[in-house]
Every structure is written in structure tokens, then in C-alpha cells.
Design an enzyme around this catalytic site. Sequence first.
Site, PDB file in Angstrom:
ATOM      1  CB  ALA A  16      -0.932  -0.009   1.210  1.00 27.68           C
ATOM      2  CG  ASN A  94      10.886  -0.445  -0.649  1.00 29.84           C
ATOM      3  OD1 ASN A  94      11.175   0.006  -1.757  1.00 29.84           O
ATOM      4  ND2 ASN A  94      11.474  -0.028   0.465  1.00 29.84           N
ATOM      5  CB  THR A  95      12.601  -3.892  -4.951  1.00 31.64           C
ATOM      6  OG1 THR A  95      12.308  -2.782  -5.820  1.00 31.64           O
ATOM      7  CG2 THR A  95      11.530  -4.944  -5.110  1.00 31.64           C
ATOM      8  CB  ALA A 229      12.452   3.876 -18.714  1.00 36.23           C
ATOM      9  N   GLY A 277      20.714  17.805  -7.975  1.00 36.91           N
ATOM     10  CA  GLY A 277      20.787  16.363  -8.189  1.00 36.91           C
ATOM     11  C   GLY A 277      19.445  15.687  -8.056  1.00 36.91           C
ATOM     12  CB  CYS A 282      12.571   5.199  -9.255  1.00 33.57           C
ATOM     13  SG  CYS A 282      10.974   4.538  -8.739  1.00 33.57           S
ATOM     14  CE  LYS A 345       8.662  15.194  -9.150  1.00 33.86           C
ATOM     15  NZ  LYS A 345       8.341  14.279 -10.286  1.00 33.86           N
TER      16      LYS A 345
END
Length: 476
Positions: A16, A94-95, A229, A277, A282, A345
Site C-alpha cells: 500500500a 518495496n525493493t 527508462a 541532483g 527509483c 521534488k
Amino acid sequence: MANFVQQVEKITCVGAGYVGGPTCAMIALKCPEIKVTVVDMNKEKIQEWNSDDLPIYEPGLEEIVKECRGKNLFFSHDVPKAIEEADLIFISVNTPTKMYGRGKGMAPDLKYVESVARTIAKYAQGPKIVVEKSTVPVKAAQSILHILKEAQAHDQKLHFQVLSNPEFLAEGTAMVDLANPDRVLIGGESSDEGLAAITQLVRVYEHWVPRERIITTNTWSSELTKLAANAFLAQRISSINAISAICEATGADVREVAHAVGHDNRIGSRFLQASVGFGGSCFQKDVLSLVYLCETLNLKPAADYWHGVIEINNWQRRRFSDNIIKELFNTVTDKKIAIFGFAFKKNTGDTRESSAIYIAKHLLEERAKLHFYDPKVTETTMRYDLSSVTENELVDKLVTIHSCPYEAAKDAHAVVVLTEWDEFKTLDYEKIYENMQKPASIFDGRLILDQANLRNIGFRVFAIGSAPTQSFNLFP
């Protein structure tokens, strides 16, 4: 293929978080006939999803959740029940990058993905389509399938197909991205059963995504596309940041360079905004995963190339914080510095790998007194993140969190802009200047401020990618 999913009527998403919550909210909105259940072992997080105070901030998300929740969108911590009922299961856990053992610092940690696969194998009561939504290394779907096939071999009622359906969301615009995606990518086996599973997921997305934007590939191509990507996008940011350093040394303006370069149709203007930066969950993780993949395949030049993207990012942060120290007479010890922005961001409360964390770390090491303001990030999150990179004692002693930017800047020697929140563009900088120590400096790490106006007010202005015309040049 009688013992297979003939129609997707119930979807379960395990996880979630930033991907699972928004994705399933959009599916529920666009597919009112499908029951969508988001599950997580974290009961507190599920309680927040069921409350008026959602665990993540994303423009447009709250409105969709409130419209669909309790109708065909549900949040639960009853994982076994949700798995048992589902026709299609998203794995959206999560990874993170491994910080131990083999592949430390580069390889993705797949323990949560494997745990979910084993949980599905344990509680499934019939055929399921299992979809990896988490960012995973190439051939991760195959490892999931091996676990599920083992369960299938011992129970004839079970039948599994594993698909790859990576997300391409940008935090801050996730709901817009989900409603109108550039593309939806689905990878699966080329067998009849694999193609049938792909077709079922395509039908879900076809509720609102034109078929020509839904790309189908084999599983491995889908998994690699996600890494590639994000690596390409991170590369563009590091490329323009490398150019920004040249601009500062030569008198060129990185904004003008980026504008001119971006007008080349072969290049385009996206992701050419110089800054302190990239951050987020990701980019760094996926580039490092790509580096690790290259190294395990003995492709060292490719690994070195992509690792350079990370090195430039870290160098840009260090360069920016070093410049703050240099321009404040080569010492920031006991000086109050206002930090505007902590999220990685604008339009998100996410702070994962935020450049603000690392720039603050450098300044805390020099014993600066840091006063933070961010409109969406909580004090608890800020202190936790800072304590993960520096001593707790320094954070307790030197860090203050404010709910007002003017209070954060009062009596400060400098204001440092580290997140491009729109509100920072319209603050009363004359008021801020009047209440600061003199000479008052502003360091714009996001190129969002009117530099000429700030100089007219009286500020010394230093911005990424432009020559420092107000430097005292006292120190190398």
C-alpha cells in the site's frame, strides 16, 4: 485452459505504498465493476488509507480515494483473504538497494517480493494472474514463477501465470500519469496461457487507455525496460548537471544552454533542468541495479558508464554544499542557515534519496545550525532521514523545523532552496532580507528564483549553472 482466469472481477494489490495505492485507486475509478483491494501487513498504514489523512500526498489522489473507497476500492490488512478472493494480484512491495551481503550497495533486495510470492502460494485457492509491479531485476518474474509452480505441482486447483507490468509514474504527477499514460507495458510468456494472461490485464487497462498505448513484450524485455527508462532519465539529469559546472566556470548560463539544446528534436527539452541532483525512490536504485546487472554479466565498461551517472549526482551535491561553505567565509560553524524544501521534488511528501538530506549532512558536519521549512514533509520524517546519515546528537542539537518560511529565515546568514515548491517563488523576499544577518546570501539549487530581483533587494545570489558574480573570491 479451463483451469485459468477467464475474467478479472477482483484485483488484490499487495503493498500500500507510493505505487500500489495510487495505481489501484485509478483502476477502481476507471473500472467500477472490478473490486480492488489493497493490502499491507502494516496495520497503521491501512488505517491511514481508511482515514481522511492518507499516508502519502499526491495531487488528485485524495479525491479519487474518497470517491471509490467503500464502493469498489478497499484497504485491508487481511492478506490471506484478499489473496484467496483475487483473480489478479499485483506485487507492489518495496525493493530497496541491498545494504548487506552479496551485491551490497547496488543489487535490489528481493526479500519482500519473494515473501509475497510464498504468501500467494500458501493462500491461493484457485487460478491466479500474478503481476510484478515492483521494480525488479531481469528474470525476477522467473524466480516468482518457480515458487508458484512448486505450489501448483502439489495442488491441481492452482494455476499461475506471472506477468511484468512496471510502473512509470512521476511523483507529484502520478494521478495524471495514471489517467493518461504515455504507455502501459505488459510482459509475459509467449505460450498460449501467457498470452491469455496478458490479454486479461490488457482488458483492464483498456477501460481508459487506448490499445495502441498498451505495449506487450516478453517478460525479460519488460523488466529491463523499466531499469533502462529510469537510467536514461537519470543520465539526462547528470548530463545537464555536469554542464552546469562548466557554465559556472566559464560564464555561460545553464538555462540558456539547456533551452538551446532542448530545441533539437533529437534531444528534446524534458529532464534538462539543472539542479542539486536527482532523488526519489527509483533513479538511484534502478541505475545501481543496472550497474549490478552489468557487472554480473561481466560487462564492465557498461557498468562503469552507468555508475558514472551516480557519481556525477553525488559530486553535484557535494559541489553545491562546498560552495555554500566557501561563500559564507569558509565557515558555517554556529551559523543559522535556512533550508527551503526537504522533499526530493515538489508536489510530494516523499523524501527518499532527497538531495536535501545529503547537503544537510555536509553542512551539519561543519556544525551549521539548520532551520528547515517544507510545506509537506513532517518533522518526524526530516529528523529520521537526517539521523540516518549523521549523528543523532548533531540532529538534536543543530536542527530546527519550522511551519513558516519567514521564521526559518529570521536571523539566518543564508537561505538555501533545495526543493522547487511553487510557493518559494512568491515569498516576500524583501521581508526575508530585512530579518536576515548581513551580508545575506541565497543559494538557489533549483533555479526557480528571480535572481536579478533578489540582487536588487540586496542579496548575494548563487545559483546552479551560472557564474557567481557576487563571490568574494576569498577562498579557492
